[in-house]
Design an enzyme around this catalytic site. Sequence first.
Site, short mmCIF file in Angstrom:
data_model
loop_
_atom_site.label_atom_id
_atom_site.label_comp_id
_atom_site.label_asym_id
_atom_site.label_seq_id
_atom_site.Cartn_x
_atom_site.Cartn_y
_atom_site.Cartn_z
N GLU A 227 0.86 -1.18 0.00
CA GLU A 227 0.00 0.00 0.00
C GLU A 227 0.90 1.22 0.00
O GLU A 227 1.43 1.63 1.04
CB GLU A 227 -0.92 -0.02 1.22
CG GLU A 227 -1.82 -1.25 1.30
CD GLU A 227 -2.76 -1.39 0.11
OE1 GLU A 227 -2.90 -0.41 -0.66
OE2 GLU A 227 -3.34 -2.46 -0.05
N CYS A 261 -1.86 9.32 2.73
CA CYS A 261 -1.45 8.79 1.42
C CYS A 261 -2.48 9.05 0.34
O CYS A 261 -2.13 9.08 -0.84
CB CYS A 261 -1.16 7.29 1.54
SG CYS A 261 -2.55 6.29 2.11
#
Length: 482
Positions: A227, A261
């Site tokens: 991720e 993010c």
Amino acid sequence: MNSQTNLNSIHPEPIDDSRLHEILNVQKIAYQQSPASTAKQRIDRLARLKRVLIKYQDEMAEAINQDYGNRSISETKIGELLTCLEHIKYYSKNLTNWMKPSKRHIGIIHQPAKGWVEYQPLGVIGIITPWNYPLLLSIGPLICALAAGNHAMIKISSASAHFGHVLEKVIAEAFPQELVAVINGGGKVSNDFSHLPFDKIIFTGSTNVGKTVMAAAAQNLVPVILELGGKSPVLVHESSDMQDVAQRIAVGKLWNAGQTCVAPDYMFLPKGKTQEFLEHFAYFVNEMYPHLLNNPDYTSIVNDKQYGRLQGYLDNARKNGAKIIEFNPLHEDVALHRKIAPIVLTGVTPEMEIMQNEIFGPLLPIMEYDQIDDVIHFINSRPRPLALYYFDFDQARADFIAQRTHSGHFGINTVLTHVAQDDLPFGGIGASGMGKYHGPEGFFSLSHERSMMSNPKLYSLKFILPPFNKPIHRLISKTLLR
């Protein structure tokens, strides 16, 4: 007792490579002794996790606050803890159904055999957690791992030292170390952890570090879920209400001071719309953060390294002709608390450092466009982002953009909030990651989809064994091989 006191009172056993292997071996032995946990056992583990998360929520939030210098307690509880608790409810409700074998079709010449798939735990999962959402990004993968029947080792970022030691205590109260272990430390510990022969690794962090984790995992043929991050763009259609866009972007960009993010990284506005957007953006910044310096709701940049990196982007942009617009209602010297006021940059070019690297801070570059096709080309010519956000209430136009671009997530008139949705998979594509978790994908990603086949007493294949000159072979040739 506050978390600082707790941190000082903890004297963890030094972790070296041999100790990491020892913990992993203990977990593997424990898993092998009881590899088929029931749905009831898994739901009980999730319930135990929920109890300690609720019990220690204040201590964990305060520990994260200390790691940042100032991290909004409310952002931690709403953005991290609440999301984890909702995930626990979701997995507890659904995992019994997901665990059921899945019946599969068997070819005609193999009848009357039966085929099905069983979902078996992988074993021991390694979870490598970043500093920006240390609670969510350690507990979120752990929830998936436990729901799938696995054991887990969690590596906490060295930038989250206070939180890491609190979490170590919290997890130890809920689980024995042979089921879940928390590992603290940086440098060599991080490197050694990524080289362990886990059954799967979930890594959340930067693209560059993700490459090193993947290379380390490959030495043991350990599969990975990565991720990562990247530059998540925002594209605004000319029909959009700039006031509405500005509010949603202000929330998404300034939550955790942009250290997210999936935060909107840079923005494309229709030509001539920037000034209108800025006026509304300023209003919402002032409304949410009427002051910055001693405002506990406005989060600091996590450390000097990250602060210096962001200031470097600003210096480079300024030097190359960008206009820096700061939103600091009381004109405070926020650097005293390692804070950066919300900043919009106009006149940016693709060559600037701020357009080459993920920002991870409260800085928002804005570019204007004439033709949407030019924006699509710009986005497609760069590494595929973790998220792409499009503002437009016309679904046909949104579908057009979605079909001509790639991203881990495609958000329409919303930013950031997809991460908190229990039933949506989360993950990137290309440079922004590989693999998915959350939703059913979290359960299946951390399960082995084991194919099963059973033949009855009647062995039908005997009728087609050599020699291949029987009537059945001629029938197969005429009916199936055509």
